[in-house]
Design a protein around this motif. Structure first.
Motif, PDB file in Angstrom:
ATOM      1  N   GLU A  55       0.819  -1.211   0.000  1.00 34.34           N
ATOM      2  CA  GLU A  55       0.000   0.000   0.000  1.00 34.34           C
ATOM      3  C   GLU A  55       0.856   1.266   0.000  1.00 34.34           C
ATOM      4  OE1 GLU A  55       0.567  -1.978   2.508  1.00 34.34           O
ATOM      5  OE2 GLU A  55       1.228  -0.646   4.112  1.00 34.34           O
ATOM      6  N   ARG A  56       2.130   1.139   0.360  1.00 34.20           N
ATOM      7  CA  ARG A  56       3.017   2.310   0.358  1.00 34.20           C
ATOM      8  C   ARG A  56       3.980   2.298  -0.830  1.00 34.20           C
ATOM      9  NH1 ARG A  56       6.124   2.762   5.615  1.00 34.20           N
ATOM     10  NH2 ARG A  56       5.321   0.793   6.424  1.00 34.20           N
ATOM     11  N   PHE A  58       4.307   2.774  -4.891  1.00 37.95           N
ATOM     12  CA  PHE A  58       3.605   3.323  -6.052  1.00 37.95           C
ATOM     13  C   PHE A  58       4.334   2.945  -7.330  1.00 37.95           C
ATOM     14  CE2 PHE A  58       2.381   5.890  -2.452  1.00 37.95           C
ATOM     15  CZ  PHE A  58       0.995   5.854  -2.560  1.00 37.95           C
ATOM     16  N   SER A  59       3.714   2.044  -8.058  1.00 39.14           N
ATOM     17  CA  SER A  59       4.262   1.636  -9.339  1.00 39.14           C
ATOM     18  C   SER A  59       3.913   2.719 -10.361  1.00 39.14           C
ATOM     19  CB  SER A  59       3.644   0.287  -9.724  1.00 39.14           C
ATOM     20  OG  SER A  59       4.056  -0.047 -11.015  1.00 39.14           O
ATOM     21  N   CYS A  60       4.924   3.365 -10.908  1.00 38.82           N
ATOM     22  CA  CYS A  60       4.683   4.516 -11.802  1.00 38.82           C
ATOM     23  C   CYS A  60       4.809   4.139 -13.269  1.00 38.82           C
ATOM     24  CB  CYS A  60       5.669   5.638 -11.478  1.00 38.82           C
ATOM     25  SG  CYS A  60       5.395   6.326  -9.827  1.00 38.82           S
ATOM     26  N   ALA A  63       7.807   5.978 -16.616  1.00 36.66           N
ATOM     27  CA  ALA A  63       7.406   7.388 -16.709  1.00 36.66           C
ATOM     28  C   ALA A  63       8.094   8.145 -15.568  1.00 36.66           C
ATOM     29  CB  ALA A  63       5.892   7.500 -16.621  1.00 36.66           C
ATOM     30  N   GLU A  64       9.389   8.400 -15.773  1.00 33.16           N
ATOM     31  CA  GLU A  64      10.201   8.942 -14.684  1.00 33.16           C
ATOM     32  C   GLU A  64       9.825  10.379 -14.327  1.00 33.16           C
ATOM     33  OE1 GLU A  64      11.296   7.496 -17.420  1.00 33.16           O
ATOM     34  OE2 GLU A  64      12.133   5.595 -16.701  1.00 33.16           O
ATOM     35  N   ALA A  65       9.462  11.175 -15.321  1.00 35.49           N
ATOM     36  CA  ALA A  65       9.107  12.573 -15.045  1.00 35.49           C
ATOM     37  C   ALA A  65       7.893  12.617 -14.120  1.00 35.49           C
ATOM     38  CB  ALA A  65       8.822  13.311 -16.350  1.00 35.49           C
ATOM     39  N   ASN A  66       6.886  11.815 -14.470  1.00 31.80           N
ATOM     40  CA  ASN A  66       5.703  11.748 -13.607  1.00 31.80           C
ATOM     41  C   ASN A  66       6.077  11.211 -12.223  1.00 31.80           C
ATOM     42  OD1 ASN A  66       2.785  11.759 -13.040  1.00 31.80           O
ATOM     43  ND2 ASN A  66       3.024   9.541 -13.012  1.00 31.80           N
ATOM     44  N   MET A  67       6.966  10.222 -12.179  1.00 28.95           N
ATOM     45  CA  MET A  67       7.341   9.647 -10.882  1.00 28.95           C
ATOM     46  C   MET A  67       7.929  10.711  -9.953  1.00 28.95           C
ATOM     47  SD  MET A  67       9.883   6.480  -9.946  1.00 28.95           S
ATOM     48  CE  MET A  67      11.408   7.249 -10.487  1.00 28.95           C
ATOM     49  N   GLY A  69       7.300  13.885 -10.029  1.00 24.71           N
ATOM     50  CA  GLY A  69       6.184  14.745  -9.621  1.00 24.71           C
ATOM     51  C   GLY A  69       5.316  14.097  -8.559  1.00 24.71           C
ATOM     52  N   ILE A  70       5.048  12.811  -8.716  1.00 29.76           N
ATOM     53  CA  ILE A  70       4.268  12.068  -7.710  1.00 29.76           C
ATOM     54  C   ILE A  70       5.001  12.120  -6.369  1.00 29.76           C
ATOM     55  CG2 ILE A  70       3.469   9.743  -7.030  1.00 29.76           C
ATOM     56  CD1 ILE A  70       1.776  10.853  -9.304  1.00 29.76           C
ATOM     57  N   GLY A  73       4.615  15.475  -4.721  1.00 28.42           N
ATOM     58  CA  GLY A  73       3.297  15.646  -4.105  1.00 28.42           C
ATOM     59  C   GLY A  73       3.174  14.860  -2.805  1.00 28.42           C
ATOM     60  N   LEU A  74       3.717  13.636  -2.804  1.00 29.84           N
ATOM     61  CA  LEU A  74       3.709  12.824  -1.578  1.00 29.84           C
ATOM     62  C   LEU A  74       4.496  13.535  -0.476  1.00 29.84           C
ATOM     63  CD1 LEU A  74       4.281   9.361  -3.286  1.00 29.84           C
ATOM     64  CD2 LEU A  74       2.353   9.875  -1.782  1.00 29.84           C
TER      65      LEU A  74
ATOM     66  N   SER B 126       0.915  15.628 -11.879  1.00 33.58           N
ATOM     67  CA  SER B 126       1.700  14.618 -11.160  1.00 33.58           C
ATOM     68  C   SER B 126       1.768  14.982  -9.682  1.00 33.58           C
ATOM     69  CB  SER B 126       3.129  14.552 -11.719  1.00 33.58           C
ATOM     70  OG  SER B 126       3.125  14.340 -13.104  1.00 33.58           O
ATOM     71  N   PHE B 127       2.054  16.232  -9.416  1.00 29.17           N
ATOM     72  CA  PHE B 127       2.170  16.712  -8.029  1.00 29.17           C
ATOM     73  C   PHE B 127       0.836  16.526  -7.298  1.00 29.17           C
ATOM     74  CE2 PHE B 127       2.326  19.757  -4.606  1.00 29.17           C
ATOM     75  CZ  PHE B 127       3.660  19.807  -4.223  1.00 29.17           C
ATOM     76  N   GLY B 130       0.286  12.965  -6.397  1.00 29.54           N
ATOM     77  CA  GLY B 130       1.080  12.566  -5.230  1.00 29.54           C
ATOM     78  C   GLY B 130       0.390  13.010  -3.948  1.00 29.54           C
ATOM     79  N   MET B 131      -0.130  14.222  -3.952  1.00 30.21           N
ATOM     80  CA  MET B 131      -0.862  14.710  -2.771  1.00 30.21           C
ATOM     81  C   MET B 131      -2.125  13.884  -2.531  1.00 30.21           C
ATOM     82  SD  MET B 131      -0.617  18.841  -2.742  1.00 30.21           S
ATOM     83  CE  MET B 131      -0.683  18.854  -0.950  1.00 30.21           C
ATOM     84  N   GLU B 160       1.383  10.854 -18.813  1.00 28.58           N
ATOM     85  CA  GLU B 160       1.973   9.920 -17.839  1.00 28.58           C
ATOM     86  C   GLU B 160       1.157   9.989 -16.545  1.00 28.58           C
ATOM     87  OE1 GLU B 160       6.720  10.500 -19.115  1.00 28.58           O
ATOM     88  OE2 GLU B 160       6.108  10.748 -17.042  1.00 28.58           O
TER      89      GLU B 160
END
Lengths: 320, 273
Positions: A55-56, A58-60, A63-67, A69-70, A73-74, B126-127, B130-131, B160
């Motif tokens: 659950e912790r 995150f398979s992205c 897509a490294e750019a998105n990863m 960004g994800i 945000g986390l 993307s950001f 993540g949030m 993506e």
């Protein structure tokens, strides 16, 4: 004069494996740690974490750019994200995101680039990361660590998790020679003197640390006393260790499995030029490599103790 | 601040926001009026009606979040934040000045509650995801809204992110495309067409909702619809008019990125009276 310490340099775990195993351990004690990976978890070894804490994780996808960004945000929402892929991909493809979304607000994102340098081997130059240190060091606020063996990698991963702010940590594919017998004594901005010496200093990060120890052993047999320092914290740099090396030994060789332009050597030179100028030589890469076994490549592209030795002789000649 | 669901009241706030936008960009002598004016109703409906937030407590863990991925529309965001009471209204005309809270593009170093620094296009979704993923992990009710430019979604990272959002079913994140049909160099259809847009989002696993982005009642319904859906995430495609509310700016690519003159400001304010 006998060497201050004896190193057997036995083959240990790859630093990427030490990263993956440490991350899975961290997951047990720190519920804020989360992991993002870009379809390379079996290679970056984040699969240990993924199995234990799905659950912790995150398979992205690829897509490294998105990863990146994800992960940002986390981090903005209070998590401690480790985002991992081959160094060549996460740093190069994610660079603009690392700059704008991570470095600029100073978010608590931990980027771990594996399969760094040319020692990835047969896959060839498209997969080889030889610019990652230069790029990561260019990002304001980033700490950049390149540990040499399994215990120092474990220490660096724990440091990154416990220190607020963006990190780039570099890991390698092949088994790393064992240097340390404890994960204690590492710090962001630290270094480790592995051999005492007075005639010159050999500085390195990653797999070149062991090569410097081997070179120092040869020099010792010739009556030359070489200090060896593991500069695992490339940024922030242990400026005091650099100044001491320059003042006390008067000659420095910097060795790294990275482009000589933009790596540790450049950062050490900056301190030497400012604080205590002395002769320096550099063992690094000058361009893209090719396919081959890791050993063949390290031989051909000058990443061996013999290359450190040649640079040492050159710098000693310039010193006198 | 006073929250309201009353359309007439929200329309009155929208008019004031438009006045702020043209005034501050004129004062700054540079900026992006067209894409700020097109997004006014989207932001006003969110911040003054649908958004769960308390401007006196921006650190509230359960608040909603807003990411302006098309960061060049900063003036609309700044005006709304100031109207809500997050930031000082009397400094709006310091837009783009050295040291101003109101930087050229949204900057969390100056306004921490923004969450993200945006301006380099393609990165906000993307950001936001993540949030949203973090809120889901924590069991928080926070929702995250992310306004994208139509030209912006030419960036590959958006797709993506869309794949990630659908695959991980991040339904608490709502991308909203401000489809005003114009980007810097001209009309989107002439630069690099993004059609068929709803079909694109649908094929990426989103539930596309097309609305008139200036119809507050339609936007309210769309936000409610997105909030109710848990089987897959929703993308709101807001059909808007670039430069909306100022006749000579409407549908005119010139005002993507150029400031009004003092005379033009006078004319604009007269239309927005």
């Amino acid at each position: 004069m006998p060497l201050s310490t004896t190193y057997e340099l036995k083959a240990g775990m790859a630093t990427r494996e030490a990263f993956g195993r440490t991350l899975a351990e961290l997951g047990k004690t720190n519920p804020h740690v989360v992991v993002c990976d870009a379809d390379l978890s079996k290679s970056t070894m984040t699969h240990f974490f993924a199995q234990a804490f799905p659950e912790r994780f995150f398979s992205c996808g690829i897509a490294e750019a998105n990863m990146v960004g994800i992960a940002a945000g986390l981090a903005a929402a209070g998590k401690i994200p480790f985002a991992s892929s081959f160094s060549a991909f996460v740093v190069n493809k994610g660079f603009e995101q690392l700059r704008t979304v991570v470095a600029y607000p100073g978010l608590n994102v931990k980027v771990v680039g594996t399969h760094s340098g040319i020692s990835i081997g047969e896959d060839g130059p498209s997969q080889m990361s030889i610019e990652d240190i230069a790029l990561a060091c260019s990002l304001p606020g980033f700490a950049v660590l390149s540990p040499a063996d399994e215990l120092s990698m474990a220490a660096c991963i724990r440091l990154a998790a416990d220190t607020v702010g963006p990190f780039f940590i570099r890991a390698g594919r092949p088994k790393a020679k064992i240097i340390y017998d404890s994960a204690d004594g590492f710090a962001v901005g630290g270094s480790r003197e592995l051999l005492a010496g007075a005639d010159l200093t050999l500085m390195a990060h990653g797999l070149m640390v062991a090569e410097c120890i081997l070179a120092a052993q040869t020099l010792d047999a010739e009556g030359v006393s070489a200090r060896v320092v593991d500069m695992y914290s490339i940024k922030p740099l242990d400026r005091d260790a650099v100044v001491r090396a320059a003042r006390e030994t008067g000659a420095i060789v910097v060795a790294e499995e990275h482009l000589a332009d933009g790596g540790l050597g450049v950062r050490v030179s900056q301190v030497v030029a400012q604080e205590s100028p002395c002769p320096m030589e550099f063992v690094g890469l000058s361009g893209y490599a090719e396919s081959g076994t890791p050993d063949e490549l390290l031989d051909k592209y000058g990443m061996r103790a013999s290359n450190v030795l040649a640079a040492a002789r050159k710098v000693l000649a310039r010193k006198s | 601040m006073k929250k309201t669901s009353n359309v007439a009241e929200l329309e009155a706030i929208a008019k004031q926001v438009r006045r702020d936008i043209v005034t501050m960009i004129t004062a700054a002598k540079s900026g992006h009026p067209g894409g700020s004016l097109s997004a006014v109703e989207i932001l006003v409906t969110l911040y003054f009606d649908k958004f769960q937030h308390d401007p006196s407590n921006p650190d509230w863990a359960h608040r909603d979040h807003f990411i302006l991925s098309k960061g060049h529309a900063a003036p609309v965001l700044y005006s709304v934040l100031a109207e809500c009471g997050y930031t000082p209204k009397d400094q709006l005309n310091h837009l783009r000045r050295l040291g101003s809270l109101y930087q050229g593009h949204p900057d969390v170093r100056f306004i921490p509650m923004l969450d993200a620094s945006t301006g380099s296009l393609g990165q906000g979704l993307s950001f936001a995801l993540g949030m949203g993923a973090a809120a889901k992990l924590d069991g928080r009710s926070s929702r995250i809204y992310c306004v994208l430019g139509d030209g912006e979604i030419q960036e590959g990272q958006i797709w993506e992110a869309a794949m990630f959002g659908a695959f991980h079913n991040v339904t608490n994140v709502v991308p909203i495309v401000d489809y005003n049909r114009i980007q810097l160099d001209g009309f989107v259809k002439d630069i690099l067409d993004i059609e068929p847009l709803a079909a694109k989002w649908e094929s990426f696993g989103y539930y596309p909702l097309e609305v008139d982005g200036h119809d507050i009642a339609a936007l309210q319904a769309a936000f409610d619809d997105a909030a109710a859906r848990t089987d897959k995430p929703t993308c709101i495609i807001a059909h808007t008019v670039k430069g909306k509310g100022v006749s000579f700016m409407e549908d005119n690519p010139k005002y993507h990125g150029s400031a009004p003159t003092a005379e033009e400001l006078e004319k604009a304010l007269a239309e927005l009276a």
